[in-house]
Design a protein around this motif. Structure first.
Motif, PDB file in Angstrom:
ATOM      1  N   HIS A 161       8.985   4.180   2.522  1.00  0.00           N
ATOM      2  CA  HIS A 161       7.538   4.286   2.694  1.00  0.00           C
ATOM      3  C   HIS A 161       7.053   5.665   2.271  1.00  0.00           C
ATOM      4  CE1 HIS A 161       6.556   0.507   4.768  1.00  0.00           C
ATOM      5  NE2 HIS A 161       7.710   0.643   5.389  1.00  0.00           N
ATOM      6  N   GLU A 162       5.865   5.705   1.714  1.00  0.00           N
ATOM      7  CA  GLU A 162       5.204   6.954   1.330  1.00  0.00           C
ATOM      8  C   GLU A 162       4.362   7.443   2.519  1.00  0.00           C
ATOM      9  OE1 GLU A 162       4.629  10.051  -0.026  1.00  0.00           O
ATOM     10  OE2 GLU A 162       5.246   8.982  -1.848  1.00  0.00           O
ATOM     11  N   SER A 196       1.182  12.321   5.826  1.00  0.00           N
ATOM     12  CA  SER A 196       0.782  12.203   7.236  1.00  0.00           C
ATOM     13  C   SER A 196       1.864  12.764   8.154  1.00  0.00           C
ATOM     14  CB  SER A 196       0.487  10.743   7.588  1.00  0.00           C
ATOM     15  OG  SER A 196       1.635   9.930   7.421  1.00  0.00           O
ATOM     16  N   ASN A 197       3.136  12.596   7.779  1.00  0.00           N
ATOM     17  CA  ASN A 197       4.217  13.158   8.582  1.00  0.00           C
ATOM     18  C   ASN A 197       4.165  14.687   8.592  1.00  0.00           C
ATOM     19  OD1 ASN A 197       5.264  10.653   9.246  1.00  0.00           O
ATOM     20  ND2 ASN A 197       6.767  10.653   7.592  1.00  0.00           N
ATOM     21  N   LEU A 198       3.860  15.278   7.453  1.00  0.00           N
ATOM     22  CA  LEU A 198       3.777  16.737   7.374  1.00  0.00           C
ATOM     23  C   LEU A 198       2.602  17.270   8.187  1.00  0.00           C
ATOM     24  CD1 LEU A 198       4.648  17.285   3.616  1.00  0.00           C
ATOM     25  CD2 LEU A 198       5.959  18.143   5.572  1.00  0.00           C
ATOM     26  N   SER A 222       0.806  -1.216   0.000  1.00  0.00           N
ATOM     27  CA  SER A 222       0.000   0.000   0.000  1.00  0.00           C
ATOM     28  C   SER A 222       0.839   1.266   0.000  1.00  0.00           C
ATOM     29  CB  SER A 222      -0.939   0.008   1.212  1.00  0.00           C
ATOM     30  OG  SER A 222      -0.193  -0.012   2.424  1.00  0.00           O
ATOM     31  N   ASP A 223       2.045   1.201   0.581  1.00  0.00           N
ATOM     32  CA  ASP A 223       2.828   2.432   0.692  1.00  0.00           C
ATOM     33  C   ASP A 223       4.342   2.202   0.685  1.00  0.00           C
ATOM     34  OD1 ASP A 223       3.429   1.503   3.309  1.00  0.00           O
ATOM     35  OD2 ASP A 223       1.705   2.553   4.139  1.00  0.00           O
ATOM     36  N   SER A 277      10.587  11.101   4.880  1.00  0.00           N
ATOM     37  CA  SER A 277      10.425  12.516   4.626  1.00  0.00           C
ATOM     38  C   SER A 277       9.464  13.086   5.658  1.00  0.00           C
ATOM     39  CB  SER A 277       9.890  12.770   3.220  1.00  0.00           C
ATOM     40  OG  SER A 277       9.834  14.162   2.967  1.00  0.00           O
ATOM     41  N   ALA A 278       9.934  14.084   6.383  1.00  0.00           N
ATOM     42  CA  ALA A 278       9.183  14.762   7.452  1.00  0.00           C
ATOM     43  C   ALA A 278       8.914  13.867   8.662  1.00  0.00           C
ATOM     44  CB  ALA A 278       7.873  15.350   6.934  1.00  0.00           C
TER      45      ALA A 278
END
Length: 254
Positions: free
Chosen positions: A166-167, A171-173, A11-12, A132-133
């Motif tokens: 992972h994408e 959500s991290n941002l 999924s990611d 990322s983030a």
């Protein structure tokens, strides 16, 4: 010149193919199907498989890939248990040489005890240590270990291209803007990544310079991040390590 190809999985997840001419390496193949399909379409020969840690979504495709490419070398972290998999065990300071590219092994514990990353050619394949983030969850290691691992990544050149697996960027941002609501770089990244994801475009790779602007886990010494972390727990936090620990626990329930 080396090309890095994004291979989406599950999924990611992202599986990374490092290519030169008609040869390639694959990093963290959680499943084999998408990798075999891309290799076939591009007419590539798989020379090696690099694993960052033992979780199934990072190494579940190894056996099938080796059945199809029996001459490929398998590199595994020395301090990880990988049932059913045997290969060349690597640890901090080891080097992998491939078609003129040298990848240095970095032992970056925290997400798991034996997690490694592969650094070279201006690229860092960092598995689940840094996103990322954001950063990885603490499945086995301590907050102090993961904070130290991120500090080590932070010492690399700013132009280093980071290839997490992972994408999770959007959500991290959303968490990052909660921690630093007045950070214009985070606000701009949130708008940018929202558009990319609406179009189905990956937000990765990223760069270390960008992450130092938007990734609160790399910004634990900044007053704005420290203030938000202290406000969250109603308590003073005297060290960046304590700020990091608080942020990681906060993100776990965000």
């Amino acid at each position: 010149m080396y090309q890095v190809i994004t291979v989406p999985a599950f999924s990611d997840n992202y599986i990374w193919l490092i290519c030169k001419d008609n040869h390639c390496l694959v990093v963290d193949p959680g499943c084999a199907g998408p990798v075999l399909e891309r290799i076939a379409v591009l007419g590539l020969t798989l020379d090696a498989i690099l694993i960052t840690h033992h979780h199934q979504d990072h190494c579940g495709g190894v056996t099938e890939l080796l059945e199809q490419a029996p001459n490929a070398r398998l590199y595994l972290p020395r301090h990880e248990t990988t049932p059913g998999l045997d290969g060349i065990r690597v640890d901090e300071g080891d080097e992998i040489h491939w078609h003129g590219l040298t990848l240095q092994v970095m032992h970056l514990p925290g997400h798991t005890h034996g997690h490694v990353a592969y650094y070279g050619g201006g690229m860092l394949f960092c598995g689940d240590t840094l996103f990322s983030a954001g950063c990885g969850r603490l499945f086995e290691g301590s907050p102090e270990q993961l904070h130290h691992s991120l500090q080590r990544i932070g010492e690399l050149p700013g132009q280093t291209r980071l290839y997490p697996t992972h994408e999770y960027t959007l959500s991290n941002l959303r968490f990052a803007i909660t921690v630093e609501p007045d950070n214009p770089a985070i606000a701009a990244a949130l708008r940018e990544v929202s558009k990319l994801r609406q179009q189905g475009v990956p937000s990765l790779p990223t760069t270390l310079q960008r992450e130092k602007e938007i990734n609160v886990f790399l910004r634990c010494e900044h007053d704005s991040v420290k203030f938000s972390a202290e406000k969250h727990v109603y308590s003073p936090l005297d060290t960046p390590q304590l700020v990091f620990k608080t942020l990681r626990q906060w993100k776990d329930v965000f």
